[in-house]
Design a protein around this motif. Sequence first.
Motif, short mmCIF file in Angstrom:
data_model
loop_
_atom_site.label_atom_id
_atom_site.label_comp_id
_atom_site.label_asym_id
_atom_site.label_seq_id
_atom_site.Cartn_x
_atom_site.Cartn_y
_atom_site.Cartn_z
N LEU A 301 87.68 75.98 48.76
CA LEU A 301 87.51 74.53 49.10
C LEU A 301 88.11 74.17 50.58
O LEU A 301 87.85 72.88 51.15
CB LEU A 301 88.07 73.36 48.35
N VAL A 304 86.20 72.12 53.22
CA VAL A 304 84.79 71.58 52.52
C VAL A 304 84.11 70.32 53.09
O VAL A 304 82.97 70.22 52.80
CB VAL A 304 85.08 71.58 50.97
N ALA A 305 85.06 69.54 53.75
CA ALA A 305 84.29 68.26 54.17
C ALA A 305 83.37 68.43 55.29
O ALA A 305 82.64 67.61 55.72
CB ALA A 305 85.50 67.46 54.70
N ALA A 308 78.88 71.00 54.27
CA ALA A 308 77.69 70.58 53.61
C ALA A 308 76.54 71.50 54.22
O ALA A 308 76.31 71.75 55.31
CB ALA A 308 77.51 69.20 53.67
N TYR A 310 76.29 71.75 49.75
CA TYR A 310 77.05 72.51 48.62
C TYR A 310 76.37 73.27 47.61
O TYR A 310 75.24 73.06 47.20
CB TYR A 310 78.13 71.41 47.92
N THR A 318 76.58 65.75 49.99
CA THR A 318 77.75 65.03 50.49
C THR A 318 78.80 65.42 49.00
O THR A 318 78.57 65.78 47.95
CB THR A 318 77.55 63.67 50.17
N LEU A 319 79.92 65.08 49.38
CA LEU A 319 81.23 65.47 48.43
C LEU A 319 81.02 64.44 47.35
O LEU A 319 81.26 64.78 46.10
CB LEU A 319 82.52 65.34 49.03
N ILE A 362 88.20 63.01 46.87
CA ILE A 362 87.75 63.09 48.08
C ILE A 362 88.58 63.22 49.43
O ILE A 362 88.54 63.95 50.46
CB ILE A 362 86.47 62.50 48.53
N LEU A 365 90.47 66.06 49.41
CA LEU A 365 89.61 67.22 50.07
C LEU A 365 89.37 67.32 51.38
O LEU A 365 89.36 68.18 52.15
CB LEU A 365 88.28 67.35 49.29
N GLN A 366 89.40 66.23 51.88
CA GLN A 366 89.28 65.69 53.56
C GLN A 366 90.61 66.30 54.41
O GLN A 366 90.77 66.59 55.46
CB GLN A 366 89.21 64.39 53.86
#
Length: 375
Positions: A301, A304-305, A308, A310, A318-319, A362, A365-366
Motif C-alpha cells: 500500500l 497507494v494514493a 490509481a 486499483y 479512487t480510494l 484514507i 493511507l495518504q
Amino acid sequence: MKKSAFLIVLFALTFVNCKREKNARFEPFYYASEVEFINNKDGLSDSALAGKLMFFDKNLSEPAGTSCATCHAPMSGFSDPRHISFSTGSRNEPGLRNAPSISYMSFAPNRKEELVRGVMEEVGGFFWDGRAEFLNEQALFPLINEHEMNNASFAGVSEKLKHASYYPALEKVFGKEAFLKTDLIVFYAVGCLQAFQRSHQVNPFTSKFDFYRKGKLKLSAQEMRGMQMFSDTTRAKCSVCHSIQPTPYASTDKIIFTDYSYENIGLPKHPVQLNLPIDSGLAKTEVSNPKEIGRFKTPTLRNVAVTAPYMHNGIFHTLEEVLEFYNERDIHKKFVPEYPATMNRTEVGNLKLKPEELKDIIAFLQTLTDGYKIK
C-alpha cells in the motif's frame, strides 16, 4: 535457449554483486520532474546505474517507443503515469491486467509456501498471479510479452543491448568475456535492472509514515485515528493482509504493508472485459488448481494514493471506491463477484464502518506517499 540453460543463468544472476483515468489529477511526489530523476545518480552502484539506463530505454521494445518506465514511472510511484485500467504496450494495445507499482516489489520473497494466518499458503513471487518465481524473471518476462515490449526473443533484445549507449557500462560490470555469447547479454543485463529495482531510488522509505516511525514528526489526529482503524483486526481488518508489522519472510525488516499472500476478494469483472473468460489468477501458476482460481497477490500500500487505478483489473479509480467495496461488497448489488467460489468472506464484505472512519483510513493511507518534506 533451452530451459535448463535459462535457469542456470537466472540462478547465477541472483548471486551477482551488482556494483487516473478520466479527469482526475495526480500531483508529482518524488522529484520535480522525471528528467531530474533520470539524471540523479546519487548512491547507485555501477550495476544499478546501468540498470536504471536500461529501465528508461525506449529502444528495447518492438517497435521502439516503450520502456519499463512507460508503465512504471517514478512520478506516479512507479505505476502507470497514464492511470488507465489496462496499460498499453508498444503495439498500443491494452493488456489484460492493471500494471502494478514496482516500488517496494523487490522485497517480496521468491514464491513459496509459508504459514499465513494459521494455514500453509502460497506467498511471494512476482506479478499479480505470481507467475515469476524470482525477481529477475519479473524483469525478463515483459521484454517478450506481446502486450508489453513485444520482442520476438531474448536474443533479439540482446542484439539491441549491444547497440545501446550504456553497453560499455554493462561490460564494465560483468567483463567483456561474459558477453562473448551474444544471446546471453540480456540475461546479464537484467541483473543490473534487478539492482536498480532494489535500490533506494525505487524504494526510498521517505513517506510521512516513515518519518513518524523514526520519531521525527507527529501524525495528525485524523491520521492517527486512521492508523488505529487500519490496524484493527476485528473491524476494518486492513492489516490482516496489508500487515502493519514487518513480514518475517520478506527481505527487509521494514513495513511494506503486505503479507505477500494471494486472495480472492470478490472483485466484479471490469466492464470492458465482460466477454472474456474468468481471470483465474494464481491458478494459472498453480497448474489450474481450482482452489486458487481468482486469487491475486496482495500488493503493497506504499504510494497507494498516487497509483490509481486499483486492483488487478483496475476497476476502481479512487480510494473512496476501494473502501466502499471492502465495506459494503456483500450488501450492494453492484458488486457482483467474478468468481465467488474461492472468495474471502471473512475480511471483506460487510464491515459496518462509518463514513468518517473510512475518511480516517484514507487520511492514513495518504501518509504512505514517498517524498514527504518535513516542515
